[in-house]
Design a protein around this motif. Structure first.
Motif, PDB file in Angstrom:
ATOM      1  N   LEU A 146      57.878 -30.833  -0.956  1.00  0.00           N
ATOM      2  CA  LEU A 146      56.510 -30.336  -1.113  1.00  0.00           C
ATOM      3  C   LEU A 146      55.619 -31.429  -1.692  1.00  0.00           C
ATOM      4  CD1 LEU A 146      54.446 -28.061  -0.998  1.00  0.00           C
ATOM      5  CD2 LEU A 146      55.250 -27.302  -3.255  1.00  0.00           C
ATOM      6  N   ALA A 147      56.107 -32.119  -2.718  1.00  0.00           N
ATOM      7  CA  ALA A 147      55.349 -33.219  -3.315  1.00  0.00           C
ATOM      8  C   ALA A 147      55.141 -34.336  -2.301  1.00  0.00           C
ATOM      9  CB  ALA A 147      56.079 -33.743  -4.548  1.00  0.00           C
ATOM     10  N   ALA A 148      56.179 -34.653  -1.525  1.00  0.00           N
ATOM     11  CA  ALA A 148      56.067 -35.720  -0.537  1.00  0.00           C
ATOM     12  C   ALA A 148      55.052 -35.367   0.544  1.00  0.00           C
ATOM     13  CB  ALA A 148      57.435 -36.007   0.078  1.00  0.00           C
ATOM     14  N   ALA A 149      55.016 -34.104   0.939  1.00  0.00           N
ATOM     15  CA  ALA A 149      54.062 -33.672   1.969  1.00  0.00           C
ATOM     16  C   ALA A 149      52.631 -33.791   1.460  1.00  0.00           C
ATOM     17  CB  ALA A 149      54.365 -32.239   2.392  1.00  0.00           C
ATOM     18  N   VAL A 150      52.387 -33.308   0.240  1.00  0.00           N
ATOM     19  CA  VAL A 150      51.045 -33.400  -0.330  1.00  0.00           C
ATOM     20  C   VAL A 150      50.685 -34.863  -0.597  1.00  0.00           C
ATOM     21  CG1 VAL A 150      49.603 -32.784  -2.304  1.00  0.00           C
ATOM     22  CG2 VAL A 150      51.136 -31.081  -1.309  1.00  0.00           C
ATOM     23  N   GLY A 151      51.632 -35.624  -1.153  1.00  0.00           N
ATOM     24  CA  GLY A 151      51.380 -37.038  -1.419  1.00  0.00           C
ATOM     25  C   GLY A 151      51.055 -37.808  -0.154  1.00  0.00           C
ATOM     26  N   THR A 152      51.732 -37.494   0.932  1.00  0.00           N
ATOM     27  CA  THR A 152      51.442 -38.154   2.204  1.00  0.00           C
ATOM     28  C   THR A 152      50.029 -37.825   2.670  1.00  0.00           C
ATOM     29  OG1 THR A 152      53.770 -38.083   2.844  1.00  0.00           O
ATOM     30  CG2 THR A 152      52.162 -38.377   4.612  1.00  0.00           C
ATOM     31  N   ALA A 153      49.615 -36.577   2.494  1.00  0.00           N
ATOM     32  CA  ALA A 153      48.257 -36.184   2.871  1.00  0.00           C
ATOM     33  C   ALA A 153      47.223 -36.901   2.014  1.00  0.00           C
ATOM     34  CB  ALA A 153      48.096 -34.670   2.753  1.00  0.00           C
ATOM     35  N   VAL A 154      47.519 -37.114   0.738  1.00  0.00           N
ATOM     36  CA  VAL A 154      46.633 -37.881  -0.138  1.00  0.00           C
ATOM     37  C   VAL A 154      46.505 -39.316   0.368  1.00  0.00           C
ATOM     38  CG1 VAL A 154      46.472 -38.944  -2.436  1.00  0.00           C
ATOM     39  CG2 VAL A 154      46.951 -36.492  -2.220  1.00  0.00           C
ATOM     40  N   VAL A 155      47.638 -39.923   0.699  1.00  0.00           N
ATOM     41  CA  VAL A 155      47.613 -41.297   1.216  1.00  0.00           C
ATOM     42  C   VAL A 155      46.801 -41.373   2.502  1.00  0.00           C
ATOM     43  CG1 VAL A 155      49.039 -43.170   2.140  1.00  0.00           C
ATOM     44  CG2 VAL A 155      49.783 -41.928   0.090  1.00  0.00           C
ATOM     45  N   GLU A 156      46.937 -40.377   3.364  1.00  0.00           N
ATOM     46  CA  GLU A 156      46.166 -40.345   4.607  1.00  0.00           C
ATOM     47  C   GLU A 156      44.666 -40.358   4.329  1.00  0.00           C
ATOM     48  OE1 GLU A 156      47.529 -36.933   6.698  1.00  0.00           O
ATOM     49  OE2 GLU A 156      49.351 -37.911   7.456  1.00  0.00           O
ATOM     50  N   LEU A 157      44.231 -39.625   3.306  1.00  0.00           N
ATOM     51  CA  LEU A 157      42.812 -39.604   2.964  1.00  0.00           C
ATOM     52  C   LEU A 157      42.329 -40.978   2.513  1.00  0.00           C
ATOM     53  CD1 LEU A 157      42.467 -36.240   0.976  1.00  0.00           C
ATOM     54  CD2 LEU A 157      41.830 -36.676   3.356  1.00  0.00           C
ATOM     55  N   LEU A 158      43.205 -41.702   1.830  1.00  0.00           N
ATOM     56  CA  LEU A 158      42.822 -43.006   1.294  1.00  0.00           C
ATOM     57  C   LEU A 158      42.954 -44.138   2.306  1.00  0.00           C
ATOM     58  CD1 LEU A 158      44.472 -42.615  -2.213  1.00  0.00           C
ATOM     59  CD2 LEU A 158      42.018 -42.824  -1.782  1.00  0.00           C
ATOM     60  N   GLU A 159      43.774 -43.937   3.314  1.00  0.00           N
ATOM     61  CA  GLU A 159      44.020 -45.013   4.291  1.00  0.00           C
ATOM     62  C   GLU A 159      42.757 -45.422   5.041  1.00  0.00           C
ATOM     63  OE1 GLU A 159      48.728 -44.341   5.456  1.00  0.00           O
ATOM     64  OE2 GLU A 159      47.173 -43.174   6.497  1.00  0.00           O
ATOM     65  N   THR A 160      41.799 -44.523   5.192  1.00  0.00           N
ATOM     66  CA  THR A 160      40.568 -44.849   5.919  1.00  0.00           C
ATOM     67  C   THR A 160      39.619 -45.695   5.077  1.00  0.00           C
ATOM     68  OG1 THR A 160      39.339 -42.902   5.159  1.00  0.00           O
ATOM     69  CG2 THR A 160      40.758 -42.621   7.102  1.00  0.00           C
ATOM     70  N   GLY A 161      39.776 -45.670   3.758  1.00  0.00           N
ATOM     71  CA  GLY A 161      38.864 -46.378   2.867  1.00  0.00           C
ATOM     72  C   GLY A 161      37.579 -45.628   2.583  1.00  0.00           C
ATOM     73  N   ALA A 162      37.402 -44.438   3.183  1.00  0.00           N
ATOM     74  CA  ALA A 162      36.148 -43.701   3.025  1.00  0.00           C
ATOM     75  C   ALA A 162      35.924 -43.256   1.590  1.00  0.00           C
ATOM     76  CB  ALA A 162      36.138 -42.493   3.966  1.00  0.00           C
ATOM     77  N   PHE A 163      36.974 -42.795   0.935  1.00  0.00           N
ATOM     78  CA  PHE A 163      36.805 -42.324  -0.438  1.00  0.00           C
ATOM     79  C   PHE A 163      36.545 -43.483  -1.393  1.00  0.00           C
ATOM     80  CE2 PHE A 163      38.732 -38.499   1.268  1.00  0.00           C
ATOM     81  CZ  PHE A 163      38.016 -37.508   0.612  1.00  0.00           C
ATOM     82  N   GLN A 164      37.173 -44.624  -1.138  1.00  0.00           N
ATOM     83  CA  GLN A 164      36.908 -45.792  -1.975  1.00  0.00           C
ATOM     84  C   GLN A 164      35.443 -46.219  -1.837  1.00  0.00           C
ATOM     85  OE1 GLN A 164      39.493 -45.177   0.031  1.00  0.00           O
ATOM     86  NE2 GLN A 164      41.283 -46.440  -0.439  1.00  0.00           N
ATOM     87  N   ARG A 165      34.959 -46.251  -0.598  1.00  0.00           N
ATOM     88  CA  ARG A 165      33.555 -46.632  -0.368  1.00  0.00           C
ATOM     89  C   ARG A 165      32.611 -45.622  -1.014  1.00  0.00           C
ATOM     90  NH1 ARG A 165      35.813 -47.910   4.666  1.00  0.00           N
ATOM     91  NH2 ARG A 165      35.174 -45.909   5.552  1.00  0.00           N
ATOM     92  N   ARG A 166      32.969 -44.359  -0.921  1.00  0.00           N
ATOM     93  CA  ARG A 166      32.131 -43.306  -1.503  1.00  0.00           C
ATOM     94  C   ARG A 166      32.034 -43.467  -3.019  1.00  0.00           C
ATOM     95  NH1 ARG A 166      30.182 -38.643   0.330  1.00  0.00           N
ATOM     96  NH2 ARG A 166      29.774 -36.985  -1.182  1.00  0.00           N
ATOM     97  N   ALA A 167      33.176 -43.761  -3.656  1.00  0.00           N
ATOM     98  CA  ALA A 167      33.174 -43.945  -5.109  1.00  0.00           C
ATOM     99  C   ALA A 167      32.310 -45.138  -5.496  1.00  0.00           C
ATOM    100  CB  ALA A 167      34.599 -44.136  -5.618  1.00  0.00           C
ATOM    101  N   ALA A 168      32.355 -46.196  -4.705  1.00  0.00           N
ATOM    102  CA  ALA A 168      31.535 -47.378  -5.006  1.00  0.00           C
ATOM    103  C   ALA A 168      30.047 -47.075  -4.833  1.00  0.00           C
ATOM    104  CB  ALA A 168      31.955 -48.538  -4.102  1.00  0.00           C
ATOM    105  N   GLU A 169      29.703 -46.393  -3.746  1.00  0.00           N
ATOM    106  CA  GLU A 169      28.293 -46.103  -3.472  1.00  0.00           C
ATOM    107  C   GLU A 169      27.718 -45.122  -4.487  1.00  0.00           C
ATOM    108  OE1 GLU A 169      28.577 -44.719   0.515  1.00  0.00           O
ATOM    109  OE2 GLU A 169      28.973 -46.718   1.346  1.00  0.00           O
ATOM    110  N   LEU A 170      28.458 -44.043  -4.770  1.00  0.00           N
ATOM    111  CA  LEU A 170      27.967 -43.071  -5.738  1.00  0.00           C
ATOM    112  C   LEU A 170      28.058 -43.618  -7.160  1.00  0.00           C
ATOM    113  CD1 LEU A 170      29.370 -39.733  -4.273  1.00  0.00           C
ATOM    114  CD2 LEU A 170      27.013 -40.534  -4.292  1.00  0.00           C
ATOM    115  N   GLY A 171      28.946 -44.586  -7.357  1.00  0.00           N
ATOM    116  CA  GLY A 171      29.014 -45.230  -8.661  1.00  0.00           C
ATOM    117  C   GLY A 171      27.711 -45.927  -9.012  1.00  0.00           C
ATOM    118  N   ALA A 172      27.046 -46.466  -7.999  1.00  0.00           N
ATOM    119  CA  ALA A 172      25.745 -47.106  -8.235  1.00  0.00           C
ATOM    120  C   ALA A 172      24.718 -46.068  -8.680  1.00  0.00           C
ATOM    121  CB  ALA A 172      25.273 -47.817  -6.969  1.00  0.00           C
ATOM    122  N   VAL A 173      24.776 -44.871  -8.095  1.00  0.00           N
ATOM    123  CA  VAL A 173      23.883 -43.776  -8.497  1.00  0.00           C
ATOM    124  C   VAL A 173      24.177 -43.375  -9.943  1.00  0.00           C
ATOM    125  CG1 VAL A 173      23.227 -41.379  -8.024  1.00  0.00           C
ATOM    126  CG2 VAL A 173      23.715 -42.942  -6.127  1.00  0.00           C
TER     127      VAL A 173
END
Length: 407
Positions: A298-325
């Motif tokens: 169960l942890a591996a399944a959820v952890g894999t889904a978390v990694v999938e969200l981060l693999e695109t870089g979208a959340f990292q970019r979002r944190a940087a952009e909103l960090g400026a705000v």
């Protein structure tokens, strides 16, 4: 949000009911959360609050992110636990993708952040004896003052927070404490017995303390030169929070070992991991370390889904952009109730004028205005909204902070 699930007991009654039956190891704000979605939570009476704490970064992707909930539901219908006595069909994929995301070779799956830290300590000591050749039971680990790595007996042994330490001795030996952000002190503390330098790239509990530019690169250079490991505790700072996958990336630093947790479980299940080089994690052999629940499917399944969200870089970019705000909004409050702040990505420590109240009092006032934050020490509050927060929600929260500080 879906239709609220009403309880027969209201917030005040539920808080009173906890008092005689729960150990008093926390002092939560007087809000009783019953349901949540995205960046918003709702209490048992139906009042809504913007969550600007995100479970100390455990909820980087917000409450009940659809992809994470779907992954959990799908796995719940198949298999939840085998223990590591057997293999399971989810663990290999999780480890492969997490190693690729973090640029490392091997993964040691655990459950909580404190377990990851304890595991990192054991790995560093074993490496010191097996690879570096430190005499038995002589290994030392250098840590920074004002650290927060958890609250197990070993971890509080090298804490400088007397609330965490007092009454819990005798303490585990083998640690040397130096000031944070001080390369000269670090250099003086490292010797032939040193297994590792263990630090947070940003000290969260201390008030989101960000070291000087060049400090992390200096730690990397020093540990290489002195022949010891650099272990980075990225349990709060990692997985997108600061605008990069890992906070050490702000200085293009690659530690030998990285400790992960909190956001790795997506706010659904506890998931942590030690990731690092093969020649370091490879010192462990069967029977020397383990966890019944570590790496469960169960942890591996959820952890894999978390990694999938981060693999695109979208959340990292979002944190940087909103960090400026976030930084822009906090800068406008300096001199208007805020005496200083430190921010990186969507993470900030805000020092409020002590004349206006303690951090706890400011947090309670914000709660009454529909904003949830938490104090650290003194008159400092921390802001760490989910990376899914919108710019409008963020500026609204800053407006509420301004109202609380200036009204």
């Amino acid at each position: 949000m879906t239709a609220p699930v009403r309880t027969a007991r209201g917030s005040e009654e539920l808080i009173r009911a906890e008092e005689p039956v729960l150990a008093h190891n926390y002092h939560p704000l007087p809000v009783v959360v019953a349901r949540a979605e995205g960046a918003w939570v709702e209490d048992v009476e139906g009042r809504r609050y913007l969550d600007m704490l995100a479970g100390y970064s455990a909820l980087n992707f917000g409450h009940r992110h659809p992809a994470l909930v779907e992954a959990a539901h799908r796995q719940l219908d198949r298999l939840t636990l085998t223990s590591r006595a057997f293999h399971n069909d989810r663990l290999a994929g999780f480890a492969e993708r997490l190693a690729a995301l973090t640029g490392t070779d091997m993964v040691l799956p655990m459950n909580t952040g404190a377990e990851a830290v304890e595991s990192g300590i054991k790995v560093a000591r074993k490496w010191a004896y097996d690879v570096k050749g430190v005499p038995a039971d002589r290994a030392t680990i250098v840590v920074a003052a004002d650290n927060f790595h958890g609250r197990t007996t070993t971890i509080v042994s090298f804490s400088t927070d007397e609330t965490a330490r007092s009454g819990f001795g005798p303490f585990t030996p083998g640690f040397r404490i130096v000031p944070y952000n001080d390369l000269a002190a670090l250099e003086a503390a490292v010797d032939e017995t040193t297994a590792a330098v263990l630090i947070e790239p940003i000290q969260g509990e201390a008030g989101v303390l960000i070291p000087d530019d060049g400090y992390l690169a200096g730690v990397r250079e020093l540990t290489r030169r002195k022949g010891c490991l650099f272990v980075a505790d990225e349990i709060q700072s990692g997985l997108g929070r600061t605008g990069h996958t890992l906070a050490v990336e702000h200085e293009s630093v690659v530690p030998d070992v990285v400790l992960l947790g909190k956001a790795l479980g997506g706010g659904i299940v506890p998931v942590s991991a030690v990731v690092g080089r093969r020649d370091v994690l490879g010192v462990l052999h069967p029977g020397e370390h383990g966890s019944t629940f570590g790496g469960n499917p169960l942890a591996a399944a959820v952890g894999t889904a978390v990694v999938e969200l981060l693999e695109t870089g979208a959340f990292q970019r979002r944190a940087a952009e909103l960090g400026a705000v976030l930084r822009e909004g906090l800068a406008a409050l300096v001199g208007r109730g805020v005496v200083g702040f430190r921010a990186r990505g969507l993470w900030a420590g805000v020092d409020v004028d002590p004349a206006l109240g303690s951090g706890r009092e400011i947090s309670e006032r914000l709660m009454r205005e529909g904003i949830l934050v938490k104090d650290t020490h003194g008159s400092t509050i921390r802001l760490a909204p989910p990376l899914t927060v919108t710019a409008e929600e963020l500026t609204g929260a800053l407006g509420t902070l301004e109202k609380v500080l200036t009204s």
